[in-house]
Motif scaffolding. Structure first.
Motif, mmCIF file in Angstrom:
data_model
loop_
_atom_site.group_PDB
_atom_site.id
_atom_site.type_symbol
_atom_site.label_atom_id
_atom_site.label_comp_id
_atom_site.label_asym_id
_atom_site.label_seq_id
_atom_site.Cartn_x
_atom_site.Cartn_y
_atom_site.Cartn_z
ATOM 1 N N LEU A 198 -0.758 13.368 -3.613
ATOM 2 C CA LEU A 198 0.550 12.714 -3.511
ATOM 3 C C LEU A 198 1.670 13.722 -3.241
ATOM 4 N N GLN A 225 6.598 5.862 0.864
ATOM 5 C CA GLN A 225 7.611 4.889 0.469
ATOM 6 C C GLN A 225 7.060 3.832 -0.470
ATOM 7 N N LEU A 226 5.727 3.681 -0.501
ATOM 8 C CA LEU A 226 5.135 2.640 -1.336
ATOM 9 C C LEU A 226 3.717 3.039 -1.726
ATOM 10 N N ILE A 227 3.404 2.799 -2.993
ATOM 11 C CA ILE A 227 2.039 2.972 -3.494
ATOM 12 C C ILE A 227 1.542 1.591 -3.910
ATOM 13 N N TYR A 286 -1.529 4.290 -13.404
ATOM 14 C CA TYR A 286 -0.178 4.565 -12.919
ATOM 15 C C TYR A 286 0.932 3.877 -13.712
ATOM 16 N N TYR A 289 7.810 -3.494 -10.704
ATOM 17 C CA TYR A 289 7.266 -2.184 -10.350
ATOM 18 C C TYR A 289 7.784 -1.680 -9.000
ATOM 19 N N LEU A 290 8.500 -2.537 -8.294
ATOM 20 C CA LEU A 290 9.099 -2.134 -7.027
ATOM 21 C C LEU A 290 10.332 -1.279 -7.304
ATOM 22 N N PRO A 291 10.716 -0.383 -6.441
ATOM 23 C CA PRO A 291 10.231 -0.172 -5.086
ATOM 24 C C PRO A 291 9.064 0.819 -4.984
ATOM 25 N N ASP A 292 8.670 1.436 -6.100
ATOM 26 C CA ASP A 292 7.628 2.474 -6.033
ATOM 27 C C ASP A 292 6.224 1.915 -5.862
ATOM 28 N N TYR A 293 5.922 0.870 -6.630
ATOM 29 C CA TYR A 293 4.564 0.330 -6.655
ATOM 30 C C TYR A 293 4.541 -1.152 -6.300
#
Length: 191
Positions: A110, A117-119, A130, A149-153
């Motif tokens: 990672l 931008q997204l996982i 996570y 969990y957005l915007p990361d996941y």
């Protein structure tokens, strides 16, 4: 990145636990914008060496609204499982991913993808690793509350044909969540 992927593909850390021996399956690139973190390769994927080359992968591409070409373009989408090798068969499906892989390899991978931008976290193993205590009491509730969990996941159930019952019992997933997922993925890949 090339050296890291080479090291991963030569990994033998948990050889004694793998019924078919080690064959780490991973694709990644420093330009990747999305990373998909699933469970572990199934037996078919172990044989072909192509991640998500099975009915689950076909369903996942449908959920994402992407072509095979985009899905397998490592400069767009990285495919990183929790366990990099086929773990073997259990009573009701494949065994859980080996616990050695994610702590050993995910961080270094990672770090080498600055454009992420997204996982997308697929299934309980990725979500537990996570999200930790931030996940809900079960997978259904975690997926229902995906916006937390957005915007990361972005959290998803496993797209396995074995999950037909879950999907039929939870029509809100197909109606509400998948359109949002497709829109986010399309926006990221267009940039």
């Amino acid at each position: 990145m090339r050296k890291l992927l080479s090291d991963i593909r030569r990994c033998t850390v948990c050889t004694k636990h793998l019924p078919l021996g080690p064959r780490p399956i991973v694709t990644a690139h420093k330009e990747a914008k999305i990373v998909i973190i699933g469970q572990a390769p199934g037996k078919k994927v172990h044989q072909t060496g192509v991640p998500w080359d099975d009915p689950s992968g076909k369903q996942l591409r449908k959920w994402l609204g992407v072509s095979d070409e985009d899905f397998y373009d490592e400069t767009k989408i990285a495919l990183i499982p929790m366990g990099f090798c086929y773990p073997g068969k259990g009573k009701s499906g494949d065994l859980p991913p080996r616990p050695e892989c994610a702590p050993l390899w995910h961080g270094p991978l990672l770090k080498q993808m600055p454009n992420l931008q997204l996982i997308i976290l697929i299934g309980q193993y990725a979500q537990h690793h996570y999200l930790g205590d931030k996940k809900e009491k079960n997978l259904t509730e975690t997926v229902k509350n995906y916006k937390n969990y957005l915007p990361d996941y972005f959290v998803l159930p496993h797209p396995s044909p074995r999950n037909r019952f879950w999907l039929s019992k939870n029509p809100w997933f197909d109606e509400n969540i998948l359109p949002h997922l497709k829109k986010i993925v399309e926006t990221i890949l267009r940039q």
